[in-house]
Scaffold this active site. Structure first.
Site, short mmCIF file in Angstrom:
data_model
loop_
_atom_site.label_atom_id
_atom_site.label_comp_id
_atom_site.label_asym_id
_atom_site.label_seq_id
_atom_site.Cartn_x
_atom_site.Cartn_y
_atom_site.Cartn_z
N HIS A 1 5.60 2.04 14.63
CA HIS A 1 4.18 0.90 14.45
C HIS A 1 3.97 0.64 15.95
CE1 HIS A 1 5.38 -0.88 10.44
NE2 HIS A 1 3.83 0.11 9.89
N HIS B 1 5.02 7.76 9.72
CA HIS B 1 6.22 7.51 9.61
C HIS B 1 7.22 7.91 9.56
CE1 HIS B 1 5.54 3.13 10.68
NE2 HIS B 1 5.38 3.00 9.07
N PRO C 1 7.51 2.07 32.79
CA PRO C 1 7.46 2.70 32.64
C PRO C 1 9.32 3.41 33.38
CG PRO C 1 6.49 2.76 34.77
CD PRO C 1 6.74 1.25 34.23
N GLU D 1 1.29 6.32 6.98
CA GLU D 1 2.70 6.93 6.43
C GLU D 1 3.50 8.09 6.75
OE1 GLU D 1 4.18 3.64 5.41
OE2 GLU D 1 3.04 2.59 4.92
N THR E 1 -4.39 5.28 4.99
CA THR E 1 -2.72 5.04 4.66
C THR E 1 -1.66 5.52 4.30
OG1 THR E 1 -3.67 2.99 2.66
CG2 THR E 1 -1.32 3.49 2.76
N LEU F 1 0.75 -1.33 0.35
CA LEU F 1 0.13 0.26 0.32
C LEU F 1 0.69 1.11 -0.04
CD1 LEU F 1 -1.95 -2.49 0.92
CD2 LEU F 1 -2.89 0.19 2.51
N GLY F 2 1.98 1.09 0.24
CA GLY F 2 2.61 2.28 1.02
C GLY F 2 3.56 1.93 2.00
#
Length: 689
Positions: free
Chosen positions: A240, A234, A251, A231, A227, A188-189
């Site tokens: 992710h 990112h 913690p 992206e 999508t 997708l990308g």
């Protein structure tokens, strides 16, 4: 609950086998793509970590930034539609409406205006983050000209390749570049992280997953524009949510492990589909064990089940835009208001007359490179108020930095810029008319900021130009970045020629330049060459022949030669540099910078002033006395023939005087070469019998 590694893989395989046919896609290819880039660019990982340190430093120094997101940050976007020649609105040549629908989705998702934000489960409502980031299609291109922000590029029958990025990219420090194209393999990308090579920096998305319905009708699971939301996350340095599985669950580890965000619960694996319970929990963390945040934009769910960022994610992205991607904040590309015409003139500093077709460069938030008319006047009809560094020059004139910082407004007076005649100097900050040609299938010479590549840990393409000149550009063979074999010189030669220069009035001209040559890889020993020549319009003389055995060749080497030692100066001189690929599979890269012609021995240029070689007698028959002039440190002295074959090779100290026995050498023309890590000085000698 916890999963073993084997169990996780079984789950992934089960999902792939059971998803409907339209879901046989790879939601995001960024992790794999970044691993590929790291393999071909050994310095990439450290640059990514350096960018993250900048972000952490900003957050630690600006506590108010963590909570105050009232100021909208605007990101100029250029969408490169890489199509196969279809009519606009058909196939890969997507419509303007589809593009605009994607910008609308981004503005909703990054400003918390998306209607499905109300679906966030109650147990996550206190960590919802609103980045308050706005996206606009650029209104000004890198040259300051009005634009729609949509750049349509017909690639014919070619398949998408990252090699297409450098030739289409807009300044990655000022724009978010998005390439919309047809990606193979169901991807997708994918995108780059901060710290990536600027010639590759940006987002790539398959045209079938860009924009939202009804303008995108290709795939019911991925046609809401998420999508691009994912992206760009990112691109703003989010990982992710399932990064490294269940790590970062305490913690003390949440800010350094997993996805580095303490308010996103660890998730064992990517979540797919759109039918999970809000209590789904694949990891155990402390002190509170939260369910999976599968609705986070940085997971893999269908578009309809992604609808939130967290506060830590929002803070991090804004900090990135204030640190490693801070050039975006300076970009004027989303404001074409208050543009005005700006004029001036470039004049000859001696005669006061206009310099025909002189070049003028303005470098600010936008860059303008302007060519004057036949009387030296220049006019840009759409100039923007800003502070600029201003350069002017022309072939046959000295390039000049007129001002390092000058504020230009609509009321500023016209500029008059004098430049000095009688100079042939080019550090390639502007285009002075060099020509590139050749028989090679790839890797022809081009002017630009060099992009470093490496082969087996050895730098094959420079990552920067020669220091202490204007700008950051040089001439380089190919410039695609990535792996060492990406756009190197292949199956032929790459030839670069200077404009003609007139040396008929020079008393004793010297040529200086910096060059770079790498030759490696392939089967057998590399046997390729870099040949540097001078033509006087009648004959051509070889100045240097560099190959894989030439010391220090794959770094910047400065060279100075006396032109009369090689050829008779005329009014029709030309400098020629040729990179040849002769051996099958061998890697060939070359670069050129800081070209200069001066009269008599140069007092500046490559290396230390007044470095030279005196050889006596010349011609010689038995013994050659050699004296080194100038402080150069320990260096290498070679005697070679015109083909580059080495007959003498020794190291000498600064200010050395020595005697060379040459009685055993066949009669003919030889070169005496003095080399260190920065410079090469060449003297022609003759041996007679």
């Amino acid at each position: 609950m916890q999963f073993t590694i084997a169990a996780r893989w079984m789950m992934v395989l089960f999902l792939v086998w059971t998803l409907p046919s339209e879901a046989q896609v790879q939601r995001c290819h960024t992790d794999e793509y970044m691993q590929q880039l790291k393999q071909s660019d050994p310095g990439l990982e450290s640059r990514i970590q350096q960018a993250r340190e900048q972000t952490r430093h900003f957050l630690s120094q600006s506590s108010s930034q963590k909570t105050d997101r009232s100021a909208v940050i605007t990101i100029p976007v250029v969408v490169h539609v890489m199509h196969h020649g279809e009519p606009v609105g058909t196939g890969t040549n997507i419509s303007d409406a589809q593009i605009l629908s994607q910008i609308e989705v981004l503005n909703e998702d990054y400003q918390g205006l998306n209607a499905d934000l109300t679906k966030v489960p109650a147990h996550f409502s206190n960590v919802i983050g609103i980045p308050n980031i706005e996206f606009c299609l650029a209104q000004l291109d890198p040259q300051g000209q009005p634009t729609t922000g949509i750049n349509r590029v017909n690639i014919g029958s070619a398949s998408w390749s990252d090699n297409l990025k450098p030739g289409t990219i807009w300044d990655a420090t000022r724009y978010l570049n998005i390439w919309v194209t047809e990606i193979s393999g169901g991807v997708l990308g994918y995108t780059t992280f901060p710290g990536s090579n600027l010639s590759q920096d940006g987002v790539v998305i398959d045209y079938r997953y860009f924009g939202k319905a009804p303008y995108n009708s290709y795939n019911s699971k991925f046609n809401l524009g998420r999508t691009a939301t994912h992206e760009i996350g990112h691109w703003l340095d989010l990982d992710h949510t399932f990064e490294n599985g269940c790590s970062g669950g305490t913690p003390s580890t949440c800010s350094s492990a997993g996805d580095r965000m303490c308010d996103t619960p660890p998730t064992a694996n990517a979540n797919y589909g759109c039918a999970f319970s809000t209590t789904r929990n694949t990891c155990t963390e402390s002190p509170v064990d939260n369910p999976d945040m599968w609705m986070n934009y940085m997971d893999y769910m269908d578009d309809a089940c992604l609808y939130m960022f967290t506060q830590d994610q929002a803070n991090w992205m804004r900090a990135v835009l204030n640190s490693s991607r801070s050039g975006i904040l300076l970009s004027p590309a989303c404001n074409n208001q208050s543009l005005f015409a700006y004029t001036g003139r470039v004049i000859d500093a001696v005669t006061g007359s206009g310099v025909p077709f002189a070049k003028i460069l303005f470098k600010g938030g936008l860059t303008y490179e302007i060519t004057a008319d036949g009387a030296g006047y220049f006019n840009h009809p759409a100039f923007r108020e800003d502070t600029y560094a201003i350069y002017a020059g022309k072939w046959g004139y000295q390039t000049r930095l007129f001002s390092a910082s000058l504020r230009i407004t609509a009321g500023s007076p016209a500029l008059t810029i004098p430049i000095d005649p009688g100079y042939y100097y080019d550090d390639f900050i502007m285009g002075y008319g060099w020509t590139s040609s050749g028989s090679a299938s790839t890797g022809l010479w081009e002017r630009g900021v060099p992009i470093q590549t490496s082969y087996n840990g050895e730098t094959s393409n420079p990552g920067e130009d020669v220091p202490d000149d204007f700008g950051e550009s040089c001439y380089v063979t190919g410039n695609a970045g990535g792996s060492a074999g990406n756009d190197d010189v292949d199956d032929g030669d790459a030839v670069l020629r200077s404009p003609i220069f007139n040396l008929s009035s020079y008393h004793d001209p010297y040529l200086s330049y910096y060059r770079w040559f790498f030759n490696g890889g392939g089967q057998g020993n590399p046997d390729d060459q870099l040949i540097i020549s001078l033509s006087n319009g009648i004959t051509t003389a070889v100045i240097e022949t560099i190959d894989a055995s030439t010391p220090f060749s794959n770094q910047w080497n400065g060279v100075k030669v006396r032109i009369k030692d090689f050829i008779i100066p005329t009014s029709t001189m030309q400098f020629i540099i040729t990179a040849e690929d002769r051996g099958a599979g061998h890697l060939v890269e070359a670069a050129l910078d800081k070209f200069e012609i001066t009269d008599s021995l140069p007092t500046a240029g490559p290396h230390v002033p007044a470095v030279g070689i005196i050889a006596f007698p010349n011609p010689a028959s038995d013994v050659l006395a050699v004296k080194i002039n100038g402080a150069i440190g320990r260096a290498q002295l070679l005697v070679t023939d015109v083909s580059g074959r080495v007959f003498r090779n020794m190291y000498v100290a600064e200010h050395a005087s020595l005697t060379l026995e040459v009685s055993s050498l066949p009669a003919g023309l030889y070169f005496l070469k003095l080399k260190d890590t920065q410079a090469t000085v060449v003297r022609k000698i003759f041996i007679f019998r």
